[in-house]
Design an enzyme around this catalytic site. Structure first.
Site, PDB file in Angstrom:
ATOM      1  N   ASN A   9      36.537  35.740  41.683  1.00 56.86           N
ATOM      2  CA  ASN A   9      37.512  35.932  42.438  1.00 56.86           C
ATOM      3  C   ASN A   9      37.195  36.931  43.211  1.00 56.86           C
ATOM      4  OD1 ASN A   9      40.097  35.298  43.738  1.00 56.86           O
ATOM      5  ND2 ASN A   9      41.189  35.898  41.853  1.00 56.86           N
ATOM      6  N   TRP A  10      37.129  36.641  44.540  1.00 56.99           N
ATOM      7  CA  TRP A  10      36.835  37.736  45.645  1.00 56.99           C
ATOM      8  C   TRP A  10      38.291  38.237  46.179  1.00 56.99           C
ATOM      9  CZ3 TRP A  10      32.143  34.962  49.641  1.00 56.99           C
ATOM     10  CH2 TRP A  10      31.612  35.328  48.541  1.00 56.99           C
ATOM     11  N   LYS A  11      39.480  37.419  45.916  1.00 54.58           N
ATOM     12  CA  LYS A  11      40.383  37.430  46.070  1.00 54.58           C
ATOM     13  C   LYS A  11      40.691  38.014  47.821  1.00 54.58           C
ATOM     14  CE  LYS A  11      41.889  40.358  42.083  1.00 54.58           C
ATOM     15  NZ  LYS A  11      42.578  40.615  41.482  1.00 54.58           N
ATOM     16  N   HIS A  95      47.461  32.156  39.818  1.00 57.40           N
ATOM     17  CA  HIS A  95      46.513  33.818  39.186  1.00 57.40           C
ATOM     18  C   HIS A  95      48.150  34.615  39.537  1.00 57.40           C
ATOM     19  CE1 HIS A  95      44.552  37.900  39.841  1.00 57.40           C
ATOM     20  NE2 HIS A  95      44.083  36.502  39.653  1.00 57.40           N
ATOM     21  N   GLU A  97      48.941  37.269  41.199  1.00 58.61           N
ATOM     22  CA  GLU A  97      49.187  37.948  42.648  1.00 58.61           C
ATOM     23  C   GLU A  97      50.077  36.407  43.092  1.00 58.61           C
ATOM     24  OE1 GLU A  97      45.205  38.581  43.095  1.00 58.61           O
ATOM     25  OE2 GLU A  97      45.594  40.774  41.976  1.00 58.61           O
ATOM     26  N   GLU A 167      44.009  36.982  31.535  1.00 58.90           N
ATOM     27  CA  GLU A 167      44.648  38.255  32.736  1.00 58.90           C
ATOM     28  C   GLU A 167      45.915  38.676  32.308  1.00 58.90           C
ATOM     29  OE1 GLU A 167      41.911  37.404  36.167  1.00 58.90           O
ATOM     30  OE2 GLU A 167      43.270  36.788  36.993  1.00 58.90           O
ATOM     31  N   GLY A 173      42.890  45.120  38.251  1.00 63.27           N
ATOM     32  CA  GLY A 173      43.025  46.463  39.799  1.00 63.27           C
ATOM     33  C   GLY A 173      42.927  47.071  38.884  1.00 63.27           C
ATOM     34  N   SER A 212      39.573  44.102  35.011  1.00 65.25           N
ATOM     35  CA  SER A 212      39.361  44.858  35.187  1.00 65.25           C
ATOM     36  C   SER A 212      37.682  45.198  34.484  1.00 65.25           C
ATOM     37  CB  SER A 212      39.875  46.868  34.786  1.00 65.25           C
ATOM     38  OG  SER A 212      40.863  46.589  35.459  1.00 65.25           O
ATOM     39  N   GLY A 233      37.252  39.620  39.242  1.00 67.08           N
ATOM     40  CA  GLY A 233      37.598  40.722  40.289  1.00 67.08           C
ATOM     41  C   GLY A 233      37.138  41.550  40.967  1.00 67.08           C
ATOM     42  N   GLY A 234      36.717  42.834  41.538  1.00 65.99           N
ATOM     43  CA  GLY A 234      36.378  43.761  42.118  1.00 65.99           C
ATOM     44  C   GLY A 234      34.569  44.340  41.673  1.00 65.99           C
TER      45      GLY A 234
HETATM   46  P1  13P Z   1      39.951  42.876  38.289  1.00 65.83           P
HETATM   47  O1  13P Z   1      38.321  42.643  38.058  1.00 65.83           O
HETATM   48  O2  13P Z   1      39.598  43.573  40.251  1.00 65.83           O
HETATM   49  O3  13P Z   1      40.856  44.092  37.644  1.00 65.83           O
HETATM   50  O4  13P Z   1      40.154  41.687  39.208  1.00 65.83           O
HETATM   51  C1  13P Z   1      40.707  40.937  37.932  1.00 65.83           C
HETATM   52  C2  13P Z   1      41.765  39.185  38.254  1.00 65.83           C
HETATM   53  O5  13P Z   1      42.734  39.316  39.199  1.00 65.83           O
HETATM   54  C3  13P Z   1      40.931  38.324  38.573  1.00 65.83           C
HETATM   55  O6  13P Z   1      41.275  37.533  39.169  1.00 65.83           O
END
Ligand code: 13P
Length: 250
Positions: A9-11, A95, A97, A167, A173, A212, A233-234
């Site tokens: 998930n590149w956000k 998600h 967010e 999640e 994050g 994470s 994510g990251g």
């Molecule tokens: P991180 O891997 O950066 O913690 O993010 C997880 C996430 O929200 C994937 O959708």
């Protein structure tokens, strides 16, 4: 045996140049991955780039959100049929967010889930509790409610054509991964809850863990019986980290 799915998930990250370098890097290693599925969920403007670069490869692609509406006067929104035109296989719905920052509630998320399935996209239903909810011992209540919303809207059988991503909000994050045991407990709860309604759907359901996940902790998480890959994510913004995580799922 369920096949694991690792999705990035590149956000809201990337640029045409950065994406090209990242996807080139991932593509260079993706052919050697064994029996696992992998995908990237990219920002809307880069779907055409993902389609052009990934067509015919093992790496699927998708979006991070969509409208619950099919078309109409919804300025700024993107519909499921539009995503389909760009070859998307997956779309994230709910998600944390989106829920926390944009106020998406369970009913809206369920509408998006239904709209995605209507055109043949696979919704990745994201669920998870906040730190406060975990500390208040209501994790199962919260996650159960989030899952019930889509079961109510679309029936338990609809989960045969969906993915669930657990999640925990406190692990996103933050560098604080849920321990494999903590994650496994919630995954088992989710599968058990669904098994109570339809065992074969529950047995086949891919439940990803997100929060994470890195190359260094993916293998121990994916070794748990009910963790079927990850939503990343990251670490998905780094080709070699992402590939390491994919390898841990093969
Ligand atoms: P991180 O891997 O950066 O913690 O993010 C997880 C996430 O929200 C994937 O959708």
């Amino acid at each position: 045996m369920r096949r694991k799915l690792v999705a990035g998930n590149w956000k809201m990250h990337g640029s045409l140049a950065q994406n090209k370098a990242l996807l080139d890097g991932v593509l260079a290693g993706v052919a050697d991955l064994g029996a696992m599925d992998c995908a990237v969920c990219v920002p809307f403007p880069y779907l055409a780039q993902a389609q052009a670069m990934l067509q015919g490869s093992k790496l699927a692609w998708g979006a991070q959100n969509m409208s619950q509406h099919e078309k109409g006067a919804f300025t700024g929104e993107v519909s499921a049929p539009m995503l389909l035109e760009f070859g998307c296989k997956y779309v994230l719905v709910g998600h944390s967010e989106r829920r926390a920052i944009y106020g998406e509630d369970d009913a809206t998320v369920a509408e998006k889930y239904v709209a995605a399935q209507k055109v043949g996209l696979t919704p990745v239903l994201c669920v998870g509790e906040t730190l406060q909810e975990r500390e208040g011992n209501i994790t199962e209540q919260v996650v159960g409610r989030q899952i019930d919303a889509v079961i109510q809207a679309a029936g338990v059988e609809s989960l045969a054509k969906a993915v669930v991503a657990y999640e925990p909000v406190w692990a996103i994050g933050t560098g604080k991964t849920a321990s494999p045991e903590q994650a496994q407990a919630v995954h088992a709860f989710i599968r058990g809850k669904i098994a109570g309604l339809n065992k074969s759907v529950a047995d086949g359901l891919v439940i990803q863990y997100g929060g994470s996940v890195k190359g260094a902790n993916a293998a121990e998480l994916f070794a748990m019986p009910d963790i079927d890959g990850g939503l990343i994510g990251g670490a998905a913004l780094d080709a070699s980290e992402f590939l390491t995580i994919c390898r841990a799922a093969a």
